[in-house]
Design an enzyme around this catalytic site. Structure first.
Site, PDB file in Angstrom:
ATOM      1  N   ARG A 188     -75.848 -25.812  25.947  1.00 49.87           N
ATOM      2  CA  ARG A 188     -76.995 -26.557  26.441  1.00 49.87           C
ATOM      3  C   ARG A 188     -77.181 -26.468  27.948  1.00 49.87           C
ATOM      4  O   ARG A 188     -78.290 -26.277  28.439  1.00 49.87           O
ATOM      5  CB  ARG A 188     -76.890 -28.055  26.070  1.00 49.87           C
ATOM      6  N   THR A 189     -76.099 -26.646  28.685  1.00 49.54           N
ATOM      7  CA  THR A 189     -76.291 -26.730  30.138  1.00 49.54           C
ATOM      8  C   THR A 189     -76.812 -25.399  30.679  1.00 49.54           C
ATOM      9  O   THR A 189     -77.817 -25.348  31.385  1.00 49.54           O
ATOM     10  CB  THR A 189     -74.977 -27.139  30.827  1.00 49.54           C
ATOM     11  N   LYS A 223     -60.832 -10.217  38.282  1.00 47.08           N
ATOM     12  CA  LYS A 223     -60.069  -9.318  39.173  1.00 47.08           C
ATOM     13  C   LYS A 223     -59.391 -10.110  40.287  1.00 47.08           C
ATOM     14  O   LYS A 223     -58.791  -9.535  41.184  1.00 47.08           O
ATOM     15  CB  LYS A 223     -61.017  -8.307  39.817  1.00 47.08           C
ATOM     16  N   ARG A 246     -70.571 -23.854  36.727  1.00 48.25           N
ATOM     17  CA  ARG A 246     -69.610 -24.627  35.922  1.00 48.25           C
ATOM     18  C   ARG A 246     -68.250 -23.986  36.077  1.00 48.25           C
ATOM     19  O   ARG A 246     -68.110 -22.761  36.012  1.00 48.25           O
ATOM     20  CB  ARG A 246     -70.024 -24.629  34.457  1.00 48.25           C
ATOM     21  N   HIS A 248     -70.340 -34.270  36.066  1.00 51.08           N
ATOM     22  CA  HIS A 248     -71.368 -33.445  35.431  1.00 51.08           C
ATOM     23  C   HIS A 248     -72.723 -34.095  35.752  1.00 51.08           C
ATOM     24  O   HIS A 248     -73.379 -34.673  34.894  1.00 51.08           O
ATOM     25  CB  HIS A 248     -71.121 -33.417  33.915  1.00 51.08           C
TER      26      HIS A 248
HETATM   27  C1  NCD Z   1     -70.491 -31.711  27.983  1.00 46.44           C
HETATM   28  C2  NCD Z   1     -69.612 -31.046  29.017  1.00 46.44           C
HETATM   29  O1  NCD Z   1     -69.626 -29.814  29.145  1.00 46.44           O
HETATM   30  O2  NCD Z   1     -68.946 -31.783  29.724  1.00 46.44           O
HETATM   31  N1  NCD Z   1     -71.396 -30.845  27.398  1.00 46.44           N
HETATM   32  C3  NCD Z   1     -72.609 -30.674  27.995  1.00 46.44           C
HETATM   33  O3  NCD Z   1     -72.711 -30.147  29.076  1.00 46.44           O
HETATM   34  N2  NCD Z   1     -73.678 -31.169  27.377  1.00 46.44           N
HETATM   35  C4  NCD Z   1     -69.737 -32.510  26.996  1.00 46.44           C
HETATM   36  C5  NCD Z   1     -68.639 -31.849  26.224  1.00 46.44           C
HETATM   37  O4  NCD Z   1     -68.360 -30.667  26.384  1.00 46.44           O
HETATM   38  O5  NCD Z   1     -68.048 -32.555  25.433  1.00 46.44           O
END
Ligand code: NCD
Length: 308
Positions: free
Chosen positions: A51-52, A80, A101, A129
């Site tokens: 999703r993100t 690397k 991320r 997040h």
């Molecule tokens: C979350 C995350 O990556 O922290 N997912 C997301 O970005 N919607 C929650 C999760 O992974 O449980």
């Protein structure tokens, strides 16, 4: 240069502007379809995501811009041995804005120190997040019509769940909030969140192990997955993973206007029978995530005022 690393990097006024902009985008999609023409978003994802990453990419494409990036560390020069700082510096020569991320807490902050384009933290380890928080705020605002005077239950892995940490920090800025923290003792909210946010701001909160005794008090139930990848051993994960499974039966005593959120992915913690209950809003939440990221990128790129 404005980055978004921690939810508190944005003032309440800025958050309000982003949420209002997202609402305007929802109402007037066409108006925004070319605002980011010629702009490029780089998604640097060193950890899995559906999703993100895809909502960031969809958001930029819907604004008329383009996207580049990688979706795993193996596919980049990190494999690397390149540092986050060097990768970020390189990417800043190709893109106008970065969403990153990383499994290590603080990595997006490091990246932001080496570049002159906005960096957005798309999840750093068990820490923060902030764009999920914006998603959650928009979902609450749209479905409850307010961001204050709410009793919010957080359930599941409150220790490693970064979405929970960021959302608690942010919701603590609104009036008259109350939190009920539902988790097994091993997965309780970290002390630093209690000390630096809840106790410091005098927010009423309760820590409990059982959901049944508190579910009828809640306006929002924020369910989370047990974060397997952050556990030190598999046996503990297996023991704790199915502690909470939300079913229709468990919801019998809940308020009719309760809203159930989940950042997703769901593993077992919400039975699929709950999906069709009008209180379940986690798939709407997914879509709000795209609109709020459109609004955020417009704001960080300084393009939010260019649309009439
Ligand atoms: C979350 C995350 O990556 O922290 N997912 C997301 O970005 N919607 C929650 C999760 O992974 O449980």
């Amino acid at each position: 240069m404005k980055h978004l690393i921690d939810p508190t990097d944005l003032s309440l006024k800025e958050i309000d502007e982003i949420l209002s902009l997202a609402e305007d985008i929802i109402q007037n999609r066409k108006k925004y379809s070319e605002v980011c023409k010629g702009k490029k978003l780089a998604t640097l994802f060193y950890e899995p995501s559906t999703r993100t990453r895809l909502s960031f990419e969809a958001a930029m494409l819907e604004l008329g811009g383009s996207v580049l990036g990688f979706s795993s560390a193996d596919a980049s020069s990190a494999a690397k041995g390149e540092s986050v700082a060097d990768t970020a510096r390189t990417v800043s020569k190709y893109a106008d804005i970065i969403a990153m991320r990383h499994p290590k807490e603080g990595a997006p902050l490091v990246a932001s120190m080496y570049v002159d384009i906005p960096v957005i933290n798309a999840g750093d380890g068990g820490h923060n997040h902030p764009t999920q928080t914006l998603t959650d705020l928009l979902t609450i605002k749209e479905t409850k019509k307010r961001l204050d005077n709410l009793t919010v239950g957080f359930c599941g892995d409150l220790k490693f769940g970064r979405t929970v940490h960021s959302l608690i920090k942010q919701l603590s800025c609104y009036e008259n909030m109350k939190f009920i923290l539902i988790s097994p003792p091993e997965l309780q909210i970290p002390d630093y969140i209690k000390e630096e946010t809840l106790l410091k701001k005098n927010i009423p909160f309760q820590e409990v192990c059982e959901m049944d005794t508190v579910i009828n008090d809640l306006d929002i139930l924020y369910m989370t997955r047990v974060q397997r990848e952050r556990f030190f051993n598999e046996a503990d994960y297996i023991r704790l993973k199915d502690t909470y499974i939300l079913t229709l039966e468990k919801l019998e005593n809940a308020k009719p206007d309760l809203k159930i959120l989940h950042p997703l992915p769901r593993v077992n913690e919400i039975a699929t029978e709950v999906d069709n209950d009008p209180r379940a809003v986690y798939f709407d939440q997914v879509e709000y995530g795209k609109f709020v990221r459109m609004a955020l990128m417009l704001k960080l790129l300084g393009l939010d005022q260019t649309v009439e």
